[in-house]
Design a protein around this motif. Structure first.
Motif, short mmCIF file in Angstrom:
data_model
loop_
_atom_site.label_atom_id
_atom_site.label_comp_id
_atom_site.label_asym_id
_atom_site.label_seq_id
_atom_site.Cartn_x
_atom_site.Cartn_y
_atom_site.Cartn_z
N LEU A 73 0.84 -1.20 0.00
CA LEU A 73 0.00 0.00 0.00
C LEU A 73 0.87 1.25 0.00
N SER A 74 1.95 1.24 0.77
CA SER A 74 2.87 2.37 0.79
C SER A 74 3.51 2.58 -0.58
N ALA A 75 3.90 1.49 -1.24
CA ALA A 75 4.50 1.59 -2.57
C ALA A 75 3.48 2.16 -3.56
N PHE A 76 2.24 1.72 -3.47
CA PHE A 76 1.18 2.23 -4.34
C PHE A 76 0.98 3.73 -4.13
N LEU A 77 0.93 4.15 -2.87
CA LEU A 77 0.70 5.56 -2.56
C LEU A 77 1.87 6.45 -2.98
N ALA A 78 3.08 5.89 -2.98
CA ALA A 78 4.25 6.66 -3.38
C ALA A 78 4.27 6.93 -4.88
N ALA A 79 3.70 6.02 -5.67
CA ALA A 79 3.69 6.18 -7.13
C ALA A 79 2.44 5.53 -7.69
N PRO A 80 1.30 6.23 -7.62
CA PRO A 80 0.05 5.65 -8.11
C PRO A 80 0.19 5.21 -9.57
N PRO A 81 -0.23 3.98 -9.88
CA PRO A 81 -0.02 3.46 -11.23
C PRO A 81 -1.05 3.90 -12.26
N HIS A 82 -2.01 4.70 -11.88
CA HIS A 82 -3.02 5.14 -12.85
C HIS A 82 -3.25 6.64 -12.73
N SER A 83 -3.77 7.22 -13.75
CA SER A 83 -3.91 8.67 -13.81
C SER A 83 -5.13 9.19 -13.06
N ARG A 84 -6.05 8.34 -12.67
CA ARG A 84 -7.24 8.83 -11.95
C ARG A 84 -6.89 9.31 -10.55
N MET A 85 -5.84 8.75 -9.97
CA MET A 85 -5.44 9.16 -8.63
C MET A 85 -4.25 10.11 -8.75
N PRO A 86 -4.37 11.30 -8.21
CA PRO A 86 -3.27 12.26 -8.34
C PRO A 86 -2.07 11.85 -7.52
N ASN A 87 -0.90 12.28 -7.94
CA ASN A 87 0.30 12.09 -7.15
C ASN A 87 0.30 13.21 -6.11
N LEU A 88 0.12 12.85 -4.87
CA LEU A 88 -0.03 13.85 -3.81
C LEU A 88 1.31 14.32 -3.27
N SER A 89 2.39 13.73 -3.72
CA SER A 89 3.74 14.10 -3.25
C SER A 89 3.83 14.06 -1.73
N LEU A 90 3.38 12.98 -1.14
CA LEU A 90 3.44 12.81 0.30
C LEU A 90 4.85 12.38 0.70
N THR A 91 5.26 12.76 1.91
CA THR A 91 6.55 12.31 2.43
C THR A 91 6.44 10.83 2.80
N ARG A 92 7.58 10.18 3.01
CA ARG A 92 7.56 8.78 3.42
C ARG A 92 6.81 8.61 4.74
N SER A 93 6.98 9.55 5.64
CA SER A 93 6.30 9.49 6.92
C SER A 93 4.78 9.61 6.74
N GLU A 94 4.35 10.54 5.89
CA GLU A 94 2.91 10.70 5.63
C GLU A 94 2.33 9.46 4.95
N ILE A 95 3.09 8.87 4.03
CA ILE A 95 2.63 7.65 3.38
C ILE A 95 2.48 6.53 4.40
N ALA A 96 3.46 6.39 5.29
CA ALA A 96 3.38 5.35 6.33
C ALA A 96 2.17 5.59 7.24
N ASP A 97 1.93 6.86 7.59
CA ASP A 97 0.78 7.18 8.44
C ASP A 97 -0.53 6.86 7.73
N LEU A 98 -0.63 7.22 6.46
CA LEU A 98 -1.84 6.96 5.69
C LEU A 98 -2.07 5.47 5.53
N ALA A 99 -1.02 4.72 5.22
CA ALA A 99 -1.14 3.26 5.09
C ALA A 99 -1.57 2.64 6.42
N ALA A 100 -1.01 3.12 7.52
CA ALA A 100 -1.40 2.60 8.84
C ALA A 100 -2.87 2.86 9.11
N TYR A 101 -3.35 4.03 8.73
CA TYR A 101 -4.77 4.34 8.93
C TYR A 101 -5.65 3.43 8.07
N ILE A 102 -5.27 3.26 6.82
CA ILE A 102 -6.07 2.42 5.92
C ILE A 102 -6.11 0.98 6.41
#
Length: 107
Positions: A73-102
């Motif tokens: 999930l963290s890898a997906f959030l770091a580089a979304p593979p499709h154009s429908r989801m924007p690249n949010l340019s989250l930090t590694r820490s923010e990605i880890a936090d978001l993945a933990a929440y999900i």
């Protein structure tokens, strides 16, 4: 004198390691805040949210999915593979936090 220096060095190493452990640990509460700010327009990110985009999985569905563990999930959030989801340019820490929440137990 040598014992005092060794003790001081051990204390400094311990403090440094404590800081590293804290910075690495994911925070699901911060992940919830990120989700509500950046993801809730398209995804249902929390219980009680009444809208999301049709055809977009809810965070509860993603969290229960066997396809995603926190690492994938963290890898997906770091580089979304499709154009429908924007690249949010989250930090590694923010990605880890978001993945933990999900991945937290979702209803």
């Amino acid at each position: 004198m040598h014992a005092i220096r060794a003790f001081q060095c051990a204390g400094a190493v311990t403090l440094a390691l404590m800081g590293v452990g804290e910075s690495v640990a994911a925070d699901a509460a911060r992940g919830r805040d990120i989700a509500q700010r950046w993801c809730s327009e398209c995804h249902v990110v929390a219980p009680g949210q009444s809208h999301g985009t049709d055809g977009v999985p809810t965070f509860a569905q993603i969290g229960r999915s066997e396809r995603f563990d926190e690492g994938s999930l963290s890898a997906f959030l770091a580089a979304p593979p499709h154009s429908r989801m924007p690249n949010l340019s989250l930090t590694r820490s923010e990605i880890a936090d978001l993945a933990a929440y999900i991945k937290a137990k979702q209803p």
